[in-house]
Design a protein around this motif. Structure first.
Motif, mmCIF file in Angstrom:
data_model
loop_
_atom_site.group_PDB
_atom_site.id
_atom_site.type_symbol
_atom_site.label_atom_id
_atom_site.label_comp_id
_atom_site.label_asym_id
_atom_site.label_seq_id
_atom_site.Cartn_x
_atom_site.Cartn_y
_atom_site.Cartn_z
ATOM 1 N N THR A 120 5.976 -19.773 34.600
ATOM 2 C CA THR A 120 4.622 -19.221 34.449
ATOM 3 C C THR A 120 3.535 -20.287 34.349
ATOM 4 O OG1 THR A 120 4.928 -18.995 32.056
ATOM 5 C CG2 THR A 120 5.442 -17.063 33.423
ATOM 6 N N ALA A 121 3.839 -21.435 33.774
ATOM 7 C CA ALA A 121 2.820 -22.479 33.625
ATOM 8 C C ALA A 121 2.214 -22.873 34.965
ATOM 9 C CB ALA A 121 3.416 -23.703 32.927
ATOM 10 N N ALA A 122 3.032 -22.865 36.013
ATOM 11 C CA ALA A 122 2.522 -23.242 37.339
ATOM 12 C C ALA A 122 1.463 -22.252 37.829
ATOM 13 C CB ALA A 122 3.671 -23.342 38.335
ATOM 14 N N TYR A 123 1.644 -20.982 37.535
ATOM 15 C CA TYR A 123 0.657 -19.974 37.948
ATOM 16 C C TYR A 123 -0.668 -20.192 37.218
ATOM 17 C CZ TYR A 123 4.422 -17.422 40.229
ATOM 18 O OH TYR A 123 5.452 -17.065 41.048
ATOM 19 N N TYR A 124 -0.588 -20.411 35.908
ATOM 20 C CA TYR A 124 -1.808 -20.627 35.140
ATOM 21 C C TYR A 124 -2.541 -21.870 35.645
ATOM 22 C CZ TYR A 124 0.662 -17.611 31.759
ATOM 23 O OH TYR A 124 1.362 -16.600 31.151
ATOM 24 N N ASN A 125 -1.797 -22.971 35.783
ATOM 25 C CA ASN A 125 -2.431 -24.224 36.187
ATOM 26 C C ASN A 125 -3.050 -24.131 37.574
ATOM 27 O OD1 ASN A 125 -1.828 -25.499 33.773
ATOM 28 N ND2 ASN A 125 0.116 -26.294 34.517
ATOM 29 N N LEU B 165 -3.649 -14.392 41.757
ATOM 30 C CA LEU B 165 -3.677 -13.526 40.580
ATOM 31 C C LEU B 165 -2.909 -12.227 40.822
ATOM 32 C CD1 LEU B 165 -7.349 -14.101 39.365
ATOM 33 C CD2 LEU B 165 -5.240 -15.067 38.400
ATOM 34 N N LYS B 166 -2.986 -11.708 42.048
ATOM 35 C CA LYS B 166 -2.208 -10.510 42.381
ATOM 36 C C LYS B 166 -0.710 -10.788 42.289
ATOM 37 C CE LYS B 166 -5.661 -8.300 45.294
ATOM 38 N NZ LYS B 166 -6.068 -7.988 46.677
ATOM 39 N N GLU B 167 -0.298 -12.005 42.679
ATOM 40 C CA GLU B 167 1.110 -12.393 42.558
ATOM 41 C C GLU B 167 1.490 -12.577 41.091
ATOM 42 O OE1 GLU B 167 2.225 -15.840 44.908
ATOM 43 O OE2 GLU B 167 0.825 -15.234 46.488
ATOM 44 N N CYS B 168 0.605 -13.155 40.332
ATOM 45 C CA CYS B 168 0.879 -13.451 38.916
ATOM 46 C C CYS B 168 1.273 -12.207 38.130
ATOM 47 C CB CYS B 168 -0.352 -14.069 38.257
ATOM 48 S SG CYS B 168 -0.740 -15.741 38.764
ATOM 49 N N ILE B 169 0.583 -11.122 38.372
ATOM 50 C CA ILE B 169 0.813 -9.890 37.620
ATOM 51 C C ILE B 169 2.265 -9.430 37.733
ATOM 52 C CG2 ILE B 169 0.225 -7.423 37.646
ATOM 53 C CD1 ILE B 169 -1.794 -9.117 36.116
ATOM 54 N N PRO C 125 7.622 -12.051 35.749
ATOM 55 C CA PRO C 125 8.132 -11.762 34.402
ATOM 56 C C PRO C 125 7.689 -12.838 33.401
ATOM 57 C CG PRO C 125 9.891 -11.622 36.045
ATOM 58 C CD PRO C 125 8.692 -12.209 36.739
ATOM 59 N N GLY C 126 7.217 -12.370 32.261
ATOM 60 C CA GLY C 126 6.821 -13.286 31.201
ATOM 61 C C GLY C 126 5.396 -13.789 31.286
ATOM 62 N N ILE C 127 4.683 -13.405 32.334
ATOM 63 C CA ILE C 127 3.295 -13.862 32.493
ATOM 64 C C ILE C 127 2.431 -13.180 31.438
ATOM 65 C CG2 ILE C 127 2.318 -12.141 34.071
ATOM 66 C CD1 ILE C 127 2.034 -15.774 34.922
ATOM 67 N N SER C 128 1.405 -13.856 30.987
ATOM 68 C CA SER C 128 0.454 -13.279 30.038
ATOM 69 C C SER C 128 -0.604 -12.492 30.794
ATOM 70 C CB SER C 128 -0.213 -14.386 29.219
ATOM 71 O OG SER C 128 -1.349 -13.884 28.554
ATOM 72 N N TYR C 129 -0.546 -11.175 30.679
ATOM 73 C CA TYR C 129 -1.562 -10.347 31.340
ATOM 74 C C TYR C 129 -2.954 -10.707 30.831
ATOM 75 C CZ TYR C 129 2.038 -7.161 33.198
ATOM 76 O OH TYR C 129 3.094 -6.609 33.864
ATOM 77 N N ALA C 130 -3.067 -10.989 29.542
ATOM 78 C CA ALA C 130 -4.366 -11.345 28.979
ATOM 79 C C ALA C 130 -4.950 -12.549 29.701
ATOM 80 C CB ALA C 130 -4.244 -11.611 27.483
ATOM 81 N N THR C 131 -4.139 -13.563 29.929
ATOM 82 C CA THR C 131 -4.610 -14.769 30.610
ATOM 83 C C THR C 131 -5.017 -14.460 32.047
ATOM 84 O OG1 THR C 131 -3.205 -16.164 29.235
ATOM 85 C CG2 THR C 131 -3.961 -17.116 31.313
#
Length: 169
Positions: A77-82, A100-104, A107-113
């Motif tokens: 998940t860190a790679a998506y945020y960065n 962002l559409k992929e991020c959702i 698994p384990g991604i922060s929806y809030a972020t």
């Protein structure tokens, strides 16, 4: 990387610790060594991307590493945020929206972020009502009081912008 290579993981953790100690050139060298041994080690690509973005100020190389991180470690998940933060700072909104559409779906991604990134993107694009909508989704999905308060302040900022723009128009 389904099979864990404990030697590489140990080197990676050492590089991560070096970054935490601000020993950046040592960390970068260790990450390079990891990537020579295992070019598909996504977490090392993420950390190299972060170093290139935030410390070495080479945004092109940062983007290359983030893309490789996502390719080789799609559950990290860190790679998506960065990568999202980089795309936002570069104002590459089409690519950011796709990410962002992929991020959702991760698994384990922060929806809030992720909703916060949507909100900031919409605010930068001047889509204030949409930004407010996403800041509210951020609040709904957040469990951190400071983050909730920051989003609440962002909503107030957006409402103020909207009011100023309506009065100026």
């Amino acid at each position: 990387m389904d099979d864990v290579n404990f030697d590489l993981e140990e080197k990676f953790l050492k590089a991560d610790a070096l970054i935490g100690e601000n020993r950046l050139s040592e960390a970068a060298k260790l990450l390079e060594d990891i990537l020579i041994d295992a070019p598909d080690f996504g977490k090392a690509h993420n950390h190299m991307g972060w170093l290139f973005e935030t410390k070495f100020k080479n945004l092109r190389r940062a983007e290359e590493h983030y893309k490789l991180a996502l390719k080789f470690s799609p559950d990290y998940t860190a790679a998506y945020y960065n990568y999202a933060y980089l795309l936002s700072s570069l104002r590459k909104f089409d690519e950011l929206e796709t990410l962002l559409k992929e991020c959702i779906k991760v698994p384990g991604i922060s929806y809030a972020t992720i909703y916060n990134e949507y909100a900031l993107m919409r605010e930068m694009q001047g889509e204030i009502d949409d930004a407010i909508h996403y800041f509210k989704l951020h609040i709904k999905n957040s469990f951190d009081l400071k983050s909730i308060e920051t989003a609440h302040e962002a909503i107030k900022r957006c409402e103020r912008k909207k009011q100023i723009l309506q009065n100026a128009g």
